[in-house]
Write a protein that holds these residues in place. Structure first.
Motif, PDB file in Angstrom:
ATOM      1  N   VAL A   1       0.845  -1.196   0.000  1.00 52.64           N
ATOM      2  CA  VAL A   1       0.000   0.000   0.000  1.00 52.64           C
ATOM      3  C   VAL A   1       0.880   1.245   0.000  1.00 52.64           C
ATOM      4  O   VAL A   1       1.808   1.367   0.792  1.00 52.64           O
ATOM      5  N   GLU A   2       0.570   2.175  -0.896  1.00 57.46           N
ATOM      6  CA  GLU A   2       1.324   3.417  -1.044  1.00 57.46           C
ATOM      7  C   GLU A   2       0.470   4.578  -0.533  1.00 57.46           C
ATOM      8  O   GLU A   2      -0.632   4.821  -1.028  1.00 57.46           O
ATOM      9  N   ILE A   3       0.988   5.275   0.486  1.00 52.27           N
ATOM     10  CA  ILE A   3       0.243   6.352   1.142  1.00 52.27           C
ATOM     11  C   ILE A   3       0.979   7.675   0.978  1.00 52.27           C
ATOM     12  O   ILE A   3       2.192   7.744   1.186  1.00 52.27           O
ATOM     13  N   ASP A   4       0.256   8.721   0.618  1.00 49.66           N
ATOM     14  CA  ASP A   4       0.838  10.059   0.544  1.00 49.66           C
ATOM     15  C   ASP A   4       0.928  10.607   1.973  1.00 49.66           C
ATOM     16  O   ASP A   4      -0.097  10.756   2.650  1.00 49.66           O
ATOM     17  N   VAL A   5       2.156  10.915   2.434  1.00 49.91           N
ATOM     18  CA  VAL A   5       2.313  11.313   3.833  1.00 49.91           C
ATOM     19  C   VAL A   5       1.755  12.717   4.096  1.00 49.91           C
ATOM     20  O   VAL A   5       1.403  13.045   5.231  1.00 49.91           O
ATOM     21  N   GLY A   6       1.673  13.538   3.075  1.00 47.96           N
ATOM     22  CA  GLY A   6       1.144  14.880   3.256  1.00 47.96           C
ATOM     23  C   GLY A   6      -0.339  14.892   3.550  1.00 47.96           C
ATOM     24  O   GLY A   6      -0.815  15.627   4.424  1.00 47.96           O
ATOM     25  N   SER A   7      -1.095  14.047   2.846  1.00 45.92           N
ATOM     26  CA  SER A   7      -2.551  14.039   2.986  1.00 45.92           C
ATOM     27  C   SER A   7      -3.089  12.850   3.780  1.00 45.92           C
ATOM     28  O   SER A   7      -4.222  12.876   4.257  1.00 45.92           O
ATOM     29  N   GLY A   8      -2.267  11.786   3.895  1.00 46.91           N
ATOM     30  CA  GLY A   8      -2.754  10.566   4.528  1.00 46.91           C
ATOM     31  C   GLY A   8      -3.641   9.737   3.623  1.00 46.91           C
ATOM     32  O   GLY A   8      -4.252   8.760   4.062  1.00 46.91           O
ATOM     33  N   ALA A   9      -3.704  10.100   2.349  1.00 47.54           N
ATOM     34  CA  ALA A   9      -4.545   9.371   1.394  1.00 47.54           C
ATOM     35  C   ALA A   9      -3.798   8.179   0.807  1.00 47.54           C
ATOM     36  O   ALA A   9      -2.591   8.252   0.549  1.00 47.54           O
ATOM     37  N   ILE A  10      -4.526   7.098   0.597  1.00 45.08           N
ATOM     38  CA  ILE A  10      -3.948   5.938  -0.081  1.00 45.08           C
ATOM     39  C   ILE A  10      -3.883   6.235  -1.571  1.00 45.08           C
ATOM     40  O   ILE A  10      -4.904   6.485  -2.205  1.00 45.08           O
ATOM     41  N   VAL A  11      -2.662   6.235  -2.100  1.00 47.46           N
ATOM     42  CA  VAL A  11      -2.446   6.549  -3.513  1.00 47.46           C
ATOM     43  C   VAL A  11      -2.794   5.351  -4.380  1.00 47.46           C
ATOM     44  O   VAL A  11      -3.502   5.466  -5.377  1.00 47.46           O
ATOM     45  N   THR A  12      -2.266   4.203  -3.998  1.00 46.52           N
ATOM     46  CA  THR A  12      -2.535   2.989  -4.764  1.00 46.52           C
ATOM     47  C   THR A  12      -2.213   1.777  -3.912  1.00 46.52           C
ATOM     48  O   THR A  12      -1.539   1.877  -2.877  1.00 46.52           O
ATOM     49  N   LYS A  13      -2.718   0.631  -4.337  1.00 47.61           N
ATOM     50  CA  LYS A  13      -2.390  -0.645  -3.710  1.00 47.61           C
ATOM     51  C   LYS A  13      -1.804  -1.553  -4.779  1.00 47.61           C
ATOM     52  O   LYS A  13      -2.479  -1.899  -5.746  1.00 47.61           O
ATOM     53  N   HIS A  14      -0.538  -1.898  -4.613  1.00 42.98           N
ATOM     54  CA  HIS A  14       0.143  -2.763  -5.572  1.00 42.98           C
ATOM     55  C   HIS A  14      -0.134  -4.224  -5.201  1.00 42.98           C
ATOM     56  O   HIS A  14       0.260  -4.692  -4.134  1.00 42.98           O
ATOM     57  N   GLU A  15      -0.810  -4.931  -6.076  1.00 40.85           N
ATOM     58  CA  GLU A  15      -1.193  -6.318  -5.812  1.00 40.85           C
ATOM     59  C   GLU A  15       0.002  -7.253  -5.949  1.00 40.85           C
ATOM     60  O   GLU A  15       0.825  -7.103  -6.860  1.00 40.85           O
ATOM     61  N   ALA A  16       0.086  -8.233  -5.033  1.00 40.74           N
ATOM     62  CA  ALA A  16       1.115  -9.278  -5.100  1.00 40.74           C
ATOM     63  C   ALA A  16       0.383 -10.613  -5.186  1.00 40.74           C
ATOM     64  O   ALA A  16       0.225 -11.318  -4.184  1.00 40.74           O
ATOM     65  N   ALA A  17      -0.073 -10.933  -6.360  1.00 38.84           N
ATOM     66  CA  ALA A  17      -0.883 -12.140  -6.553  1.00 38.84           C
ATOM     67  C   ALA A  17      -0.111 -13.381  -6.131  1.00 38.84           C
ATOM     68  O   ALA A  17       0.993 -13.631  -6.609  1.00 38.84           O
ATOM     69  N   GLY A  18      -0.686 -14.140  -5.209  1.00 40.75           N
ATOM     70  CA  GLY A  18      -0.057 -15.377  -4.753  1.00 40.75           C
ATOM     71  C   GLY A  18       0.792 -15.216  -3.504  1.00 40.75           C
ATOM     72  O   GLY A  18       1.217 -16.215  -2.912  1.00 40.75           O
ATOM     73  N   ALA A  19       1.045 -13.993  -3.094  1.00 38.94           N
ATOM     74  CA  ALA A  19       1.818 -13.780  -1.872  1.00 38.94           C
ATOM     75  C   ALA A  19       1.001 -14.244  -0.668  1.00 38.94           C
ATOM     76  O   ALA A  19      -0.225 -14.167  -0.663  1.00 38.94           O
ATOM     77  N   LYS A  20       1.687 -14.713   0.377  1.00 39.80           N
ATOM     78  CA  LYS A  20       0.996 -15.233   1.559  1.00 39.80           C
ATOM     79  C   LYS A  20       0.857 -14.157   2.635  1.00 39.80           C
ATOM     80  O   LYS A  20      -0.249 -13.727   2.935  1.00 39.80           O
ATOM     81  N   ILE A  21       1.957 -13.729   3.227  1.00 34.46           N
ATOM     82  CA  ILE A  21       1.911 -12.644   4.215  1.00 34.46           C
ATOM     83  C   ILE A  21       3.114 -11.736   3.979  1.00 34.46           C
ATOM     84  O   ILE A  21       4.230 -12.044   4.410  1.00 34.46           O
ATOM     85  N   LEU A  22       2.889 -10.629   3.270  1.00 33.59           N
ATOM     86  CA  LEU A  22       3.967  -9.668   3.094  1.00 33.59           C
ATOM     87  C   LEU A  22       4.301  -9.063   4.454  1.00 33.59           C
ATOM     88  O   LEU A  22       3.404  -8.760   5.248  1.00 33.59           O
ATOM     89  N   ASN A  23       5.611  -8.883   4.703  1.00 32.11           N
ATOM     90  CA  ASN A  23       6.001  -8.508   6.054  1.00 32.11           C
ATOM     91  C   ASN A  23       6.778  -7.205   6.138  1.00 32.11           C
ATOM     92  O   ASN A  23       6.213  -6.158   6.401  1.00 32.11           O
ATOM     93  N   ASP A  24       8.074  -7.232   5.893  1.00 32.14           N
ATOM     94  CA  ASP A  24       8.847  -6.002   6.044  1.00 32.14           C
ATOM     95  C   ASP A  24       9.056  -5.324   4.694  1.00 32.14           C
ATOM     96  O   ASP A  24       8.875  -5.931   3.636  1.00 32.14           O
ATOM     97  N   VAL A  25       9.461  -4.037   4.749  1.00 34.70           N
ATOM     98  CA  VAL A  25       9.662  -3.231   3.543  1.00 34.70           C
ATOM     99  C   VAL A  25      10.995  -2.495   3.664  1.00 34.70           C
ATOM    100  O   VAL A  25      11.347  -2.001   4.734  1.00 34.70           O
ATOM    101  N   ALA A  26      11.740  -2.424   2.561  1.00 36.07           N
ATOM    102  CA  ALA A  26      13.001  -1.683   2.523  1.00 36.07           C
ATOM    103  C   ALA A  26      13.153  -1.048   1.147  1.00 36.07           C
ATOM    104  O   ALA A  26      12.599  -1.541   0.154  1.00 36.07           O
ATOM    105  N   VAL A  27      13.921   0.040   1.091  1.00 36.98           N
ATOM    106  CA  VAL A  27      14.098   0.795  -0.152  1.00 36.98           C
ATOM    107  C   VAL A  27      15.586   0.911  -0.463  1.00 36.98           C
ATOM    108  O   VAL A  27      16.392   1.186   0.434  1.00 36.98           O
ATOM    109  N   ASP A  28      15.957   0.709  -1.741  1.00 36.91           N
ATOM    110  CA  ASP A  28      17.367   0.848  -2.106  1.00 36.91           C
ATOM    111  C   ASP A  28      17.656   2.267  -2.600  1.00 36.91           C
ATOM    112  O   ASP A  28      16.767   3.128  -2.655  1.00 36.91           O
ATOM    113  N   GLY A  29      18.907   2.508  -2.956  1.00 36.70           N
ATOM    114  CA  GLY A  29      19.338   3.835  -3.366  1.00 36.70           C
ATOM    115  C   GLY A  29      18.712   4.332  -4.644  1.00 36.70           C
ATOM    116  O   GLY A  29      18.744   5.543  -4.936  1.00 36.70           O
ATOM    117  N   GLU A  30      18.128   3.445  -5.428  1.00 34.52           N
ATOM    118  CA  GLU A  30      17.461   3.818  -6.676  1.00 34.52           C
ATOM    119  C   GLU A  30      15.953   3.992  -6.490  1.00 34.52           C
ATOM    120  O   GLU A  30      15.234   4.222  -7.457  1.00 34.52           O
TER     121      GLU A  30
END
Length: 287
Positions: free
Chosen positions: A106-135
């Motif tokens: 789920v992608e949320i705009d921090v300025g407004s608190g609105a959900i921008v979009t939900k990226h589907e992960a078809a077949g995923a069981k329980i998505l857990n942690d999130v990390a971002v690389d330099g790109e």
């Protein structure tokens, strides 16, 4: 000589009264959460984001939400974003808060608190942690699915799947590698015969390797860089906080009770912010 001895004894007594300088100091405790799983501090805005599962780890019930706190532990918005299912890991980049929510990122705009979009992960069981690389690419662990998903250029897809990931939980991008806090090969009831340890995954060719000696440590969850040579890592089942070196050696720093989950860390103040899922609390400790 006697004066020096007396002064030394007085100093020793004073230090003893203050406690061990290496013992973490509890700064604050916030209550009233519903299965808080992840804490993320944004020092630029003075905000701590906390994900609330508000149910079971795989419940698809719309009860999950995100809370906002100040850096001193005051709740500023109990239910800042609502309508999620079982939100867990958090990452912030480009003015967006990314939340792992079962089989969606789920992608949320921090300025407004609105959900921008939900990226589907078809077949995923329980998505857990999130990390971002330099790109700006966003990685998400699929804990029971032994997989890592990646969002790049608007496309969210399974990037790596392997039993060698040993039920990946916490994620951290470090240079050209993804550091993984593994739970350990999991039974149907989430128990493990062999606890997990830290792993590395090459971002270039997806090679999986042990970080250091590969000795079993625990059912690892949260993962943050602690200093140049070690990491802060939580063990959800044992309720412990470890310092794990790059050699793979673990030292227990805190014991907080079962449910110690995906911690946040503020390097400038050496402050760890730790959600306690079972107790419904978030606590902060200074190291």
């Amino acid at each position: 000589m006697r004066l020096k001895t007396a002064a030394a004894l007085a100093l020793t007594a004073a230090l003893a009264a203050c406690g061990d300088s290496h013992t973490p100091t509890k700064l604050w405790e916030a209550t009233g959460f519903q299965n808080p799983e992840s804490a993320l501090a944004d020092t630029a805005s003075g905000t701590i984001y906390v994900s609330n599962v508000a149910g079971g780890p795989a419940d698809r019930d719309g009860n999950g939400y995100i809370s906002k706190l100040s850096l001193d532990g005051k709740v500023t918005a109990e239910k800042w974003v609502t309508g999620l299912d079982s939100p867990k890991g958090l990452a912030l980049t480009g003015g967006k808060l990314y939340v792992a929510d079962l089989d969606k990122l789920v992608e949320i705009d921090v300025g407004s608190g609105a959900i921008v979009t939900k990226h589907e992960a078809a077949g995923a069981k329980i998505l857990n942690d999130v990390a971002v690389d330099g790109e700006g690419r966003v990685y998400t662990s699929d804990w029971p699915g032994n997989a890592i998903w990646r969002l790049e250029g608007g496309t969210f897809e399974k990037w790596l799947e392997s039993d060698k990931l040993a039920n990946p939980n916490g994620l951290l991008v470090e240079g050209d590698k993804l550091i993984v806090a593994a739970w350990g090969a999991m039974e149907a009831d989430f128990s493990t015969k062999t606890p997990g340890h830290l792993l590395t995954v090459s971002l270039a060719d997806k090679t999986i390797a042990d970080l250091g000696n590969g000795k079993p440590i625990g059912n690892l969850d949260g993962l943050e860089p602690f200093d140049a040579d070690s990491y802060l890592v939580t063990d959800w089942v044992a309720g412990k906080v470890f310092q794990i070196t790059r050699a793979g050696d673990a030292k227990e720093l805190l014991s907080l009770g079962q449910g110690s989950a995906d911690l946040g860390y503020i390097p400038a103040t050496r402050t760890a912010i730790i959600p306690l899922m079972v107790a419904g609390k978030v606590v902060a400790y200074k190291f």
